[in-house]
Design an enzyme around this catalytic site. Structure first.
Site, PDB file in Angstrom:
ATOM      1  N   ASP A   8     -15.748  -7.836  -4.975  1.00 26.01           N
ATOM      2  CA  ASP A   8     -16.594  -6.651  -4.819  1.00 26.01           C
ATOM      3  C   ASP A   8     -16.439  -5.616  -5.933  1.00 26.01           C
ATOM      4  O   ASP A   8     -16.801  -4.462  -5.749  1.00 26.01           O
ATOM      5  CB  ASP A   8     -16.308  -5.982  -3.453  1.00 26.01           C
ATOM      6  CG  ASP A   8     -14.859  -5.566  -3.315  1.00 26.01           C
ATOM      7  OD1 ASP A   8     -14.026  -5.948  -4.166  1.00 26.01           O
ATOM      8  OD2 ASP A   8     -14.547  -4.850  -2.351  1.00 26.01           O
ATOM      9  N   ASP A  20     -10.311  -2.716  -5.522  1.00 23.08           N
ATOM     10  CA  ASP A  20     -10.993  -1.433  -5.621  1.00 23.08           C
ATOM     11  C   ASP A  20     -10.039  -0.230  -5.483  1.00 23.08           C
ATOM     12  O   ASP A  20     -10.043   0.683  -6.315  1.00 23.08           O
ATOM     13  CB  ASP A  20     -11.996  -1.469  -4.457  1.00 23.08           C
ATOM     14  CG  ASP A  20     -12.969  -0.354  -4.494  1.00 23.08           C
ATOM     15  OD1 ASP A  20     -13.708  -0.288  -5.478  1.00 23.08           O
ATOM     16  OD2 ASP A  20     -12.973   0.448  -3.552  1.00 23.08           O
ATOM     17  N   ARG A  48     -14.440  -7.209   3.274  1.00 19.65           N
ATOM     18  CA  ARG A  48     -14.597  -5.768   3.516  1.00 19.65           C
ATOM     19  C   ARG A  48     -16.071  -5.431   3.657  1.00 19.65           C
ATOM     20  O   ARG A  48     -16.740  -5.990   4.516  1.00 19.65           O
ATOM     21  CB  ARG A  48     -13.910  -4.970   2.417  1.00 19.65           C
ATOM     22  CG  ARG A  48     -12.531  -4.520   2.915  1.00 19.65           C
ATOM     23  CD  ARG A  48     -12.044  -3.315   2.215  1.00 19.65           C
ATOM     24  NE  ARG A  48     -11.477  -3.686   0.944  1.00 19.65           N
ATOM     25  CZ  ARG A  48     -10.579  -2.986   0.328  1.00 19.65           C
ATOM     26  NH1 ARG A  48     -10.113  -1.880   0.862  1.00 19.65           N
ATOM     27  NH2 ARG A  48     -10.107  -3.356  -0.830  1.00 19.65           N
ATOM     28  N   ARG A  54       0.892  -1.169   0.000  1.00 21.19           N
ATOM     29  CA  ARG A  54       0.000   0.000   0.000  1.00 21.19           C
ATOM     30  C   ARG A  54       0.923   1.210   0.000  1.00 21.19           C
ATOM     31  O   ARG A  54       1.988   1.183   0.597  1.00 21.19           O
ATOM     32  CB  ARG A  54      -0.919  -0.064   1.212  1.00 21.19           C
ATOM     33  CG  ARG A  54      -1.790  -1.324   1.148  1.00 21.19           C
ATOM     34  CD  ARG A  54      -3.034  -1.260   1.965  1.00 21.19           C
ATOM     35  NE  ARG A  54      -4.076  -2.112   1.400  1.00 21.19           N
ATOM     36  CZ  ARG A  54      -4.298  -3.380   1.736  1.00 21.19           C
ATOM     37  NH1 ARG A  54      -3.555  -3.972   2.638  1.00 21.19           N
ATOM     38  NH2 ARG A  54      -5.275  -4.069   1.162  1.00 21.19           N
ATOM     39  N   THR A 103      -8.803  -9.627  -6.283  1.00 20.64           N
ATOM     40  CA  THR A 103      -9.205  -9.494  -4.879  1.00 20.64           C
ATOM     41  C   THR A 103     -10.068 -10.685  -4.492  1.00 20.64           C
ATOM     42  O   THR A 103     -10.886 -11.138  -5.307  1.00 20.64           O
ATOM     43  CB  THR A 103     -10.005  -8.190  -4.620  1.00 20.64           C
ATOM     44  OG1 THR A 103     -10.642  -8.284  -3.342  1.00 20.64           O
ATOM     45  CG2 THR A 103     -11.087  -7.945  -5.659  1.00 20.64           C
TER      46      THR A 103
HETATM   47  P1  ADP Z   1      -7.008  -2.820  -2.878  1.00 17.72           P
HETATM   48  O1  ADP Z   1      -6.503  -2.592  -4.260  1.00 17.72           O
HETATM   49  O2  ADP Z   1      -6.799  -4.236  -2.434  1.00 17.72           O
HETATM   50  O3  ADP Z   1      -8.423  -2.326  -2.697  1.00 17.72           O
HETATM   51  P2  ADP Z   1      -6.018  -0.498  -1.297  1.00 17.72           P
HETATM   52  O4  ADP Z   1      -7.379   0.083  -1.091  1.00 17.72           O
HETATM   53  O5  ADP Z   1      -5.130  -0.570  -0.130  1.00 17.72           O
HETATM   54  O6  ADP Z   1      -6.065  -1.993  -1.878  1.00 17.72           O
HETATM   55  O7  ADP Z   1      -5.306   0.351  -2.451  1.00 17.72           O
HETATM   56  C1  ADP Z   1      -4.008   0.049  -2.892  1.00 17.72           C
HETATM   57  C2  ADP Z   1      -3.240   1.280  -3.235  1.00 17.72           C
HETATM   58  O8  ADP Z   1      -3.864   1.972  -4.325  1.00 17.72           O
HETATM   59  C3  ADP Z   1      -3.159   2.329  -2.125  1.00 17.72           C
HETATM   60  O9  ADP Z   1      -2.168   2.046  -1.177  1.00 17.72           O
HETATM   61  C4  ADP Z   1      -2.807   3.582  -2.939  1.00 17.72           C
HETATM   62  O10 ADP Z   1      -1.441   3.611  -3.255  1.00 17.72           O
HETATM   63  C5  ADP Z   1      -3.592   3.355  -4.236  1.00 17.72           C
HETATM   64  N1  ADP Z   1      -4.862   4.117  -4.192  1.00 17.72           N
HETATM   65  C6  ADP Z   1      -6.026   3.753  -3.651  1.00 17.72           C
HETATM   66  N2  ADP Z   1      -6.967   4.714  -3.798  1.00 17.72           N
HETATM   67  C7  ADP Z   1      -6.357   5.730  -4.453  1.00 17.72           C
HETATM   68  C8  ADP Z   1      -6.771   7.039  -4.936  1.00 17.72           C
HETATM   69  N3  ADP Z   1      -8.019   7.474  -4.760  1.00 17.72           N
HETATM   70  N4  ADP Z   1      -5.843   7.814  -5.570  1.00 17.72           N
HETATM   71  C9  ADP Z   1      -4.598   7.375  -5.776  1.00 17.72           C
HETATM   72  N5  ADP Z   1      -4.155   6.172  -5.359  1.00 17.72           N
HETATM   73  C10 ADP Z   1      -4.996   5.356  -4.717  1.00 17.72           C
END
Ligand code: ADP
Length: 326
Positions: free
Chosen positions: A133, A106, A175, A75, A129
């Site tokens: 979702d 997401d 989630r 992340r 994922t």
């Molecule tokens: P997942 O992809 O499993 O849902 P996360 O929600 O932790 O995982 O998102 C992964 C990474 O994507 C974050 O650590 C961030 O670097 C990037 N990210 C998420 N949302 C945004 C956003 N709105 N703008 C820019 N980067 C984002």
């Protein structure tokens, strides 16, 4: 649009079984079509800190059966800032990367959408994922494996639940989505699933106690989605202890067990098809779309739809579960 010569690939956010099969499919399809492939380690963080190497076909040998992601995942807070994304873009250009394939959930696809809007970079996303979702795809990569792991675990918990005539709350991931809890419950013959999609007006626990448990049953298993909306398994067990003290209640939180393991055939096939489709999409001039599967066909889902819209639960599944638990 400038011609694409080099494709960068990364995995980001929560890991999911089948990500390696997707990395393999993207890499091999890209090379097959004459592209160069640059592998970016640790998601968006590696794009900022320049952890990038070229991948040849042998870099993805012997990984189709492995859980996790050989590219690692992370992340990355910096990527949520314009300065971070500028740095990422500079590193990308330095490596001659003209397009990106992002495998993640997401959050990762939201990041891809923001990045693609700021810079003129074609990006294709793959839904990676276990939560299932993402809107616009019937299945996400990793979901089927996680579902099978849940089923395996619940089968074992049932043996002890029956021996002791207990009520078990088993918390699963997801989630704010109840796909794992609901389909996990159907697959394992659980009595009920408590999921966040059901309106908070409904007291799912009270309904369950009132209607769900029959005297003829000597154990009950309820799958609970981890969301704060459901209260989680711990919260529900606490309520049972105070409101329904006759029940001998236990809690199991499956946690990260659900993320690991060798992907199922279904996930490997889905990841392989989607990985190949990502390269087809780029060849067709598509950009800023997520690859989805709908009625077993590959579809392109604009990022805006995939991340903005809530994917609905099929209410008939809840009805099936209710009927089968009498
Ligand atoms: P997942 O992809 O499993 O849902 P996360 O929600 O932790 O995982 O998102 C992964 C990474 O994507 C974050 O650590 C961030 O670097 C990037 N990210 C998420 N949302 C945004 C956003 N709105 N703008 C820019 N980067 C984002």
């Amino acid at each position: 649009m400038a011609q694409i010569k080099t494709i960068g690939i990364l995995t980001s956010g929560g890991d999911a079984p089948g990500m390696n099969a997707a990395i393999r499919a993207v890499t091999r399809s890209a090379i097959f079509s004459g592209f160069k492939v640059k592998a970016i380690y640790r998601g968006y963080r590696g794009l900022i800190t320049d952890e990038i190497i070229e991948f040849k076909t042998q870099n993805v040998s012997n990984i189709v059966q492995q859980g996790g992601t050989i590219l690692k995942t992370a992340r990355c807070k910096e990527f949520t800032t314009p300065e971070g994304r500028q740095q990422a873009y500079d590193v990308m250009r330095k490596h001659g990367i003209d397009a990106l394939v992002v495998i993640g959930g997401d959050g990762s696809l939201s990041g891809a959408r923001v990045f693609a809007n700021e810079y003129d970079v074609p990006i294709v996303g793959l839904p990676g994922t276990i939560d299932n979702d993402l809107y616009g795809t019937d299945h996400t990569i990793g979901y089927d494996t996680a579902l099978n792991t849940i089923m395996w675990c619940v089968d074992r918990i049932r043996d002890t639940a029956t021996s002791h005539e207990r009520l078990f709350f088993i918390e699963v991931m997801g989630r704010n989505a109840g796909f794992l809890a609901l389909n996990g419950a159907i697959a394992s013959g659980a009595e009920a699933a408590i999921i966040p999609e059901i309106s908070t007006e409904v007291d799912q626990l009270a309904d369950l106690i009132k209607n769900g448990f029959r005297k003829s049953k000597n154990s009950s298993i309820v799958l609970v989605a981890e969301s704060p909306i459901t209260g989680g398994a711990m919260g529900l067990a606490e309520r049972v202890r105070t409101e329904y003290p006759n029940y001998d209640v236990r809690v199991t939180i499956l946690g990260h067990l659900q993320r690991g393991g060798s992907p199922t055939a279904q996930d490997r096939i889905l990841a392989s098809r989607m990985g190949a489709a990502a390269i087809d999409a780029l060849l067709e001039g598509q950009r800023n779309v997520m690859i989805g599967d709908s009625n077993d066909e590959i579809v392109y889902v604009p990022f805006t739809k995939a991340v903005r819209k809530n994917k609905p639960i099929d209410p008939s599944l809840l009805e099936t579960l209710r009927r089968l638990s009498i």
